[in-house]
Design an enzyme around this catalytic site. Structure first.
Site, PDB file in Angstrom:
ATOM      1  N   PRO A 116       1.485  -2.017  -4.348  1.00  0.00           N
ATOM      2  CA  PRO A 116       0.559  -1.391  -3.936  1.00  0.00           C
ATOM      3  C   PRO A 116       0.266  -0.993  -5.621  1.00  0.00           C
ATOM      4  O   PRO A 116      -0.896  -0.754  -5.856  1.00  0.00           O
ATOM      5  CB  PRO A 116       1.366   0.360  -3.305  1.00  0.00           C
ATOM      6  CG  PRO A 116       2.455  -0.454  -3.759  1.00  0.00           C
ATOM      7  CD  PRO A 116       3.493  -1.709  -3.516  1.00  0.00           C
TER       8      PRO A 116
ATOM      9  N   TYR B   3      -1.897   5.287 -14.877  1.00  0.00           N
ATOM     10  CA  TYR B   3      -0.940   4.518 -14.876  1.00  0.00           C
ATOM     11  C   TYR B   3       0.294   5.139 -15.753  1.00  0.00           C
ATOM     12  O   TYR B   3      -0.631   4.391 -16.867  1.00  0.00           O
ATOM     13  CB  TYR B   3      -0.965   3.105 -14.066  1.00  0.00           C
ATOM     14  CG  TYR B   3      -1.772   2.747 -12.865  1.00  0.00           C
ATOM     15  CD1 TYR B   3      -3.327   2.559 -13.156  1.00  0.00           C
ATOM     16  CD2 TYR B   3      -0.994   2.420 -12.607  1.00  0.00           C
ATOM     17  CE1 TYR B   3      -4.166   2.330 -11.834  1.00  0.00           C
ATOM     18  CE2 TYR B   3      -1.772   1.854 -11.207  1.00  0.00           C
ATOM     19  CZ  TYR B   3      -3.013   1.539 -10.853  1.00  0.00           C
ATOM     20  OH  TYR B   3      -3.404   1.721 -10.211  1.00  0.00           O
TER      21      TYR B   3
ATOM     22  N   TYR C  54      -9.118  -5.669 -11.809  1.00  0.00           N
ATOM     23  CA  TYR C  54      -8.206  -4.538 -10.507  1.00  0.00           C
ATOM     24  C   TYR C  54      -9.950  -4.074  -9.732  1.00  0.00           C
ATOM     25  O   TYR C  54      -9.667  -3.799  -8.875  1.00  0.00           O
ATOM     26  CB  TYR C  54      -8.765  -3.178 -12.172  1.00  0.00           C
ATOM     27  CG  TYR C  54      -7.756  -2.058 -11.265  1.00  0.00           C
ATOM     28  CD1 TYR C  54      -6.798  -2.306 -11.417  1.00  0.00           C
ATOM     29  CD2 TYR C  54      -8.696  -1.066 -10.594  1.00  0.00           C
ATOM     30  CE1 TYR C  54      -5.932  -0.590 -10.622  1.00  0.00           C
ATOM     31  CE2 TYR C  54      -8.273   0.116  -9.952  1.00  0.00           C
ATOM     32  CZ  TYR C  54      -6.595   0.881 -10.017  1.00  0.00           C
ATOM     33  OH  TYR C  54      -6.301   1.546  -9.586  1.00  0.00           O
TER      34      TYR C  54
ATOM     35  N   LYS D  60      -4.113  -3.419  -3.988  1.00  0.00           N
ATOM     36  CA  LYS D  60      -4.699  -4.270  -3.347  1.00  0.00           C
ATOM     37  C   LYS D  60      -5.154  -4.520  -2.021  1.00  0.00           C
ATOM     38  O   LYS D  60      -5.424  -5.777  -1.280  1.00  0.00           O
ATOM     39  CB  LYS D  60      -4.911  -6.085  -4.209  1.00  0.00           C
ATOM     40  CG  LYS D  60      -5.245  -5.719  -5.518  1.00  0.00           C
ATOM     41  CD  LYS D  60      -6.508  -5.998  -5.573  1.00  0.00           C
ATOM     42  CE  LYS D  60      -6.809  -6.348  -7.373  1.00  0.00           C
ATOM     43  NZ  LYS D  60      -8.464  -5.327  -7.199  1.00  0.00           N
TER      44      LYS D  60
ATOM     45  N   HIS E  38     -15.210   5.522  -9.706  1.00  0.00           N
ATOM     46  CA  HIS E  38     -14.494   5.131 -11.024  1.00  0.00           C
ATOM     47  C   HIS E  38     -14.852   4.250 -11.627  1.00  0.00           C
ATOM     48  O   HIS E  38     -14.407   2.940 -11.522  1.00  0.00           O
ATOM     49  CB  HIS E  38     -12.983   5.802 -11.044  1.00  0.00           C
ATOM     50  CG  HIS E  38     -12.271   6.684 -10.101  1.00  0.00           C
ATOM     51  ND1 HIS E  38     -12.676   7.595 -10.639  1.00  0.00           N
ATOM     52  CD2 HIS E  38     -11.711   6.535  -8.739  1.00  0.00           C
ATOM     53  CE1 HIS E  38     -11.595   9.043  -9.233  1.00  0.00           C
ATOM     54  NE2 HIS E  38     -11.223   8.352  -8.838  1.00  0.00           N
TER      55      HIS E  38
HETATM   56  C1  PHB Z   1      -4.264   5.840  -3.784  1.00  0.00           C
HETATM   57  O1  PHB Z   1      -5.260   6.372  -4.182  1.00  0.00           O
HETATM   58  O2  PHB Z   1      -3.713   5.605  -3.099  1.00  0.00           O
HETATM   59  C2  PHB Z   1      -3.517   4.625  -4.499  1.00  0.00           C
HETATM   60  C3  PHB Z   1      -4.458   4.160  -6.591  1.00  0.00           C
HETATM   61  C4  PHB Z   1      -3.784   2.906  -6.989  1.00  0.00           C
HETATM   62  C5  PHB Z   1      -2.509   1.935  -6.619  1.00  0.00           C
HETATM   63  C6  PHB Z   1      -2.134   2.657  -5.329  1.00  0.00           C
HETATM   64  C7  PHB Z   1      -2.693   3.888  -4.666  1.00  0.00           C
HETATM   65  O3  PHB Z   1      -2.232   1.155  -8.020  1.00  0.00           O
END
Ligand code: PHB
Ligand code: APR
Length: 392
Positions: free
Chosen positions: A293, A201, A385, A297, A72
């Site tokens: 989460p 997000y 990130y 990280k 990505h």
């Molecule tokens: C996931 O794909 O499980 C995932 C992606 C981004 C996050 C947390 C989990 O911040």
């Protein structure tokens, strides 16, 4: 039994440490409470920083990751009815993220260890640690109905937040820093083609939502919920309705829906113990720190810890010098606190803490507007990130 490094826990930290030590010609034994099948099927997150991908590739574990991992070049932040892209390719040239489920990493690590004659003892119980502050620590455990012992030079506590390692350290020897959040995540795996190429997000009045994926056929989605949420109150239709609402944008985008294969609740907290060492016991990963989460990280930080530990152990066995090992905790904690800061910040910017707090809601919108409108602020988010450089 005797080995150089006794490792408790076959998660990302324990297995990667055993792999790195093997590449340095250092012996280790991994003890795991669960069965191999359980470890390889446990659904967890799956976002890899650039440095984690590079390490997998450099140490010969990149083949399946390269084939099946989803690269990505950005993420999207959605708020006020619009999605805004954070472009990693532009903001952090050469550094991106890869989505590859944690259990796939564990499968690759376990296979590599076993292929090279590594020792991983699954399904063990009653693990206890002894002589931590001596030069010859011992692990006692039960396997196949027998009591066993492993005599070691060093121990690595990679047994997660509920393991035995941290609690084996005398009370008072560790300082604990903690922050709990008044919410959790309801996560689902759905059999549906991902409607977006990149994670989204979403900030919303009703609460946070995250869109992610696992493969061209499987979508991974999360919803902010109460810490004690009752999953029985969330039939699939209610989950999809909440996801549609929270991800809604003026261009009509919405996630493709499909059968929900798995759902679960993940608690949200920030936790750190200092130091990450007691005598000959070194704590790594979730045994020493937990991040919410939101910044994806946890696994990356666990792997960053064991890189530092493997380097210190390699130096000790090569030259007898202990200075890198003595600096282990301080070196890791510098990164741990930066990652704690980023994960707390992402969590604070994107979640509803108090549905009635209008000031906080507008402050969050202004922060999102600033972060997505300022190159400097976008770059700060992007560089955290994709992963801060390893500075050991
Ligand atoms: C996931 O794909 O499980 C995932 C992606 C981004 C996050 C947390 C989990 O911040
Ligand atoms: N004896 C043996 N094994 C144990 C014991 C014990 N007493 N207690 C726990 N374990 C095992 C668990 O079953 C688990 O497989 O230790 C392992 C710890 O693995 P993780 O919890 O995955 O921890 P870590 O390797 O530090 O990786 C952290 O994993 O859970 C995610 O979100 C977390 O991304 C983070 C990453």
């Amino acid at each position: 039994m005797r080995t150089q490094v006794g490792i408790i826990g076959a998660g990302p930290a324990g297995l990667m440490l055993s792999h790195l030590l093997h590449l340095e010609g250092i012996e280790s034994v991994v003890l795991e409470a669960h069965t191999r099948q359980y470890v390889e099927e446990r659904v967890r997150a799956g976002v890899l920083e650039q440095a984690t991908v590079d390490l997998m590739v450099e140490t010969g574990l990149g083949a399946r990751l390269k084939q099946e991992g989803l690269l990505h070049n950005g993420i999207k932040l959605s708020f006020g009815g619009c999605r805004h892209r954070i472009d990693f390719r532009d903001l952090t040239p050469g550094r991106t993220i890869t989505v590859y489920a944690q259990q796939e990493i564990l499968k690759d690590l376990i296979q590599a260890r076993l292929d090279s004659g590594g020792q991983i003892h699954f399904d063990v119980s009653a693990v206890s640690l002894h002589g931590l502050d001596t030069a010859a620590p011992v692990i006692r455990y039960r396997a196949g109905g027998d009591s066993r012992e492993i005599h070691c030079d060093f121990l690595a506590g990679c047994d997660g937040s509920h393991g035995v390692s941290r609690t084996s350290i005398p009370a008072g020897a560790l300082a604990v820093f903690e922050r709990t959040y008044p919410f959790a995540w309801l996560g689902i795996l759905a059999e549906a083609p991902p409607a977006s190429e990149e994670p989204i997000y979403s900030h919303h009045q009703q609460g946070f939502a995250l869109f992610s994926m696992r493969s061209p056929k499987i979508t991974r989605l999360y919803l902010q919920c109460a810490p004690d949420e009752d999953l029985d109150q969330w039939p699939d239709s209610r989950i999809w309705e909440a996801l549609r609402t929270r991800h809604a944008t003026s261009d009509g985008w919405r996630p493709v829906e499909g059968p929900i294969l798995q759902k679960g609740i993940t608690g949200m907290r920030s936790f750190v113990v200092e130091p990450m060492q007691f005598g000959r016991l070194f704590l790594a990963g979730d045994a020493a720190h937990i991040v919410p989460p939101t910044g994806a990280k946890g696994m990356n930080l666990a792997i960053a810890d064991v890189r530092v530990l493997a380097r210190g152990l390699a130096e000790f066995y090569a030259s007898g010098r202990k200075d890198l090992l003595d600096q282990y905790s301080a070196t890791c904690l510098r990164r741990v606190w930066k990652v704690q800061r980023f994960s707390w910040w992402m969590t604070s910017m994107l979640h509803r803490f108090d549905a009635e707090d209008g000031f906080e809601y507008r402050r969050q919108l202004a922060e999102l507007d600033y972060v997505t409108g300022s190159r400097a602020a976008s770059m700060s988010l992007a560089e955290n990130y994709v992963g801060l450089p390893m500075d050991y």
